[in-house]
Design a protein around this motif. Structure first.
Motif, PDB file in Angstrom:
ATOM      1  N   ASN A 167       2.528   5.641  -6.859  1.00 14.77           N
ATOM      2  CA  ASN A 167       3.399   4.770  -5.889  1.00 14.77           C
ATOM      3  C   ASN A 167       2.393   3.693  -5.255  1.00 14.77           C
ATOM      4  N   GLU A 168       1.292   3.942  -4.768  1.00 13.21           N
ATOM      5  CA  GLU A 168       0.254   3.058  -4.434  1.00 13.21           C
ATOM      6  C   GLU A 168       0.067   1.878  -5.279  1.00 13.21           C
ATOM      7  N   LYS A 192      -9.778  -8.959   0.636  1.00 15.43           N
ATOM      8  CA  LYS A 192      -9.041  -9.291  -0.348  1.00 15.43           C
ATOM      9  C   LYS A 192     -10.001  -8.817  -1.884  1.00 15.43           C
ATOM     10  N   GLU A 239       2.036   0.654  -7.407  1.00 16.30           N
ATOM     11  CA  GLU A 239       3.303  -0.530  -7.788  1.00 16.30           C
ATOM     12  C   GLU A 239       3.133  -1.571  -6.974  1.00 16.30           C
ATOM     13  N   ASN A 240       2.324  -1.624  -5.792  1.00 16.48           N
ATOM     14  CA  ASN A 240       2.141  -2.751  -5.001  1.00 16.48           C
ATOM     15  C   ASN A 240       0.766  -3.615  -5.283  1.00 16.48           C
ATOM     16  N   ILE A 241       0.094  -3.306  -6.217  1.00 18.37           N
ATOM     17  CA  ILE A 241      -1.178  -3.813  -6.452  1.00 18.37           C
ATOM     18  C   ILE A 241      -0.748  -4.741  -7.857  1.00 18.37           C
ATOM     19  N   PRO A 242      -1.147  -6.216  -7.520  1.00 21.47           N
ATOM     20  CA  PRO A 242      -0.788  -7.139  -8.471  1.00 21.47           C
ATOM     21  C   PRO A 242      -1.838  -6.908  -9.746  1.00 21.47           C
ATOM     22  N   GLU A 243      -1.260  -7.210 -10.864  1.00 27.17           N
ATOM     23  CA  GLU A 243      -2.322  -7.264 -12.181  1.00 27.17           C
ATOM     24  C   GLU A 243      -2.532  -8.541 -12.423  1.00 27.17           C
ATOM     25  N   ALA A 250      -5.935   0.827  -0.327  1.00 26.55           N
ATOM     26  CA  ALA A 250      -4.886  -0.021  -1.247  1.00 26.55           C
ATOM     27  C   ALA A 250      -4.712  -1.197  -0.739  1.00 26.55           C
ATOM     28  N   ASP A 251      -4.677  -1.451   0.462  1.00 24.63           N
ATOM     29  CA  ASP A 251      -4.026  -2.716   1.252  1.00 24.63           C
ATOM     30  C   ASP A 251      -5.205  -3.796   1.176  1.00 24.63           C
TER      31      ASP A 251
END
Length: 335
Positions: free
Chosen positions: A102-103, A62, A105-109, A80-81
């Motif tokens: 697109n990658e 993480k 979009e799933n990454i929290p800010e 990215a994961d």
């Protein structure tokens, strides 16, 4: 190099993991020693990070990326994961590369704070030197006491950052996450694009080189510009001359309008970021009578670039090419 080619090459790294070997870049400030092993036997990875050593005995799961370019490097390496969060953009120009949208979009800010790092369950934080303060994401000592490792961007620790420091950061990620071949391929691609740009402008004579002034921001009657660092290095790699090179011990410094008059640049580069708009920066230049006879001002020879494009990641190659095409369009004309 055409932008389409760059996009295709970069996308190949993410989507297919195409691997091509290249020579490792040399860097005396930040070197990596690692043991190669599979996921079941990670081994030990030791990174000399400035005057610190960061030791990994297991792969981080993480990661907090304190800056967009760090997250882009991770994504480009297929990681990215592993990103638990990234910084909140500070301006409209701070956007991920189109091919990476697109990658992202799933990454929290997440909000810049140590509390956010802990809440995200992070085991690694990557950022500039300035990120590691109690008033930012947390000091080295605080993060260490929380069992969280801190990795500092190489270019923010050295006195005069260059493209070589970008290569080092990518190489480090490759070692830490056991994707050395992908890292080598990405470094090789960036080097190739830089070399293409250099070859395109190699016949420009020293006396014909474009003189450049970087207009980062202003306050009162002072201008904030660059004395050294990556943007200055990219200007030079593109065949230009940074007119304020070496004027200060610090990488960025405040100077008077008279410095711009004396420099008399052919081109003014405007950095797009922060609360000051490009229009405000241009108005400052255009409406100052003292600057009316400066060559770049008379010819309105202005080039705008998002600051994020001249930071520590893969965008360096395209930024260098953009500079060169603006400085010497004749070198890129198709016959």
């Amino acid at each position: 190099m055409k932008r389409k080619v760059l996009v295709l090459l970069l996308s190949m790294v993410v989507s297919t993991g195409v691997i091509v070997g290249c020579q490792n870049s040399d860097n005396t400030e930040n070197t990596v020693v690692a043991t190669n092993s599979n996921d079941e036997d990670y081994g030990t990875v030791v990174i000399k990070n400035g005057d610190r050593e960061v030791v990994f005995t297991e792969m981080p799961q993480k990661v907090i990326c304190c800056h967009l370019y760090t997250a882009e490097n991770m994504v480009m390496l297929g990681l990215a994961d592993k990103i638990a969060g990234k910084n909140i953009p500070t301006n409209d120009a701070e956007k991920p590369l189109l091919e990476l949208e697109n990658e992202f979009e799933n990454i929290p800010e997440i909000k810049k704070s140590n509390e956010s790092v802990v809440a995200a369950g992070a085991d690694l934080v990557i950022g500039q030197v300035s990120a590691f303060k109690d008033s930012a994401w947390g000091s080295y000592e605080k993060l260490e006491s929380q069992g969280i490792k801190a990795l500092t961007i190489t270019g923010t620790m050295v006195q005069d950052e260059t493209i070589e420091d970008v290569y080092t950061d990518i190489e480090n990620l490759g070692k830490i996450f056991k994707v050395e071949d992908r890292a080598e391929k990405l470094i090789s691609d960036i080097k190739s694009k830089i070399e293409e740009t250099q070859n395109a402008v190699k016949d420009i004579k020293e006396e014909d080189k474009v003189k450049v002034f970087v207009m980062d921001s202003f306050k009162g009657n002072e201008i904030y510009t660059t004395s050294s660092g990556l943007e200055s290095n990219l200007i030079e790699l593109a065949g230009g001359i940074n007119t304020t090179k070496g004027m200060a011990d610090s990488r960025w410094f405040n100077t008077s309008v008279e410095t711009l008059v004396s420099a008399n640049p052919d081109v003014i580069i405007f950095n797009d970021y922060g609360s000051q708009t490009i229009e405000e920066k241009m108005d400052f230049i255009n409406n100052n009578p003292a600057l009316s006879e400066v060559t770049a001002v008379k010819n309105k020879s202005y080039f705008t670039i998002p600051l994020v494009e001249v930071m520590q990641d893969i965008r360096s190659a395209s930024a260098c090419e953009k500079f060169a095409k603006f400085f010497y369009p004749q070198c890129f004309e198709v016959e």
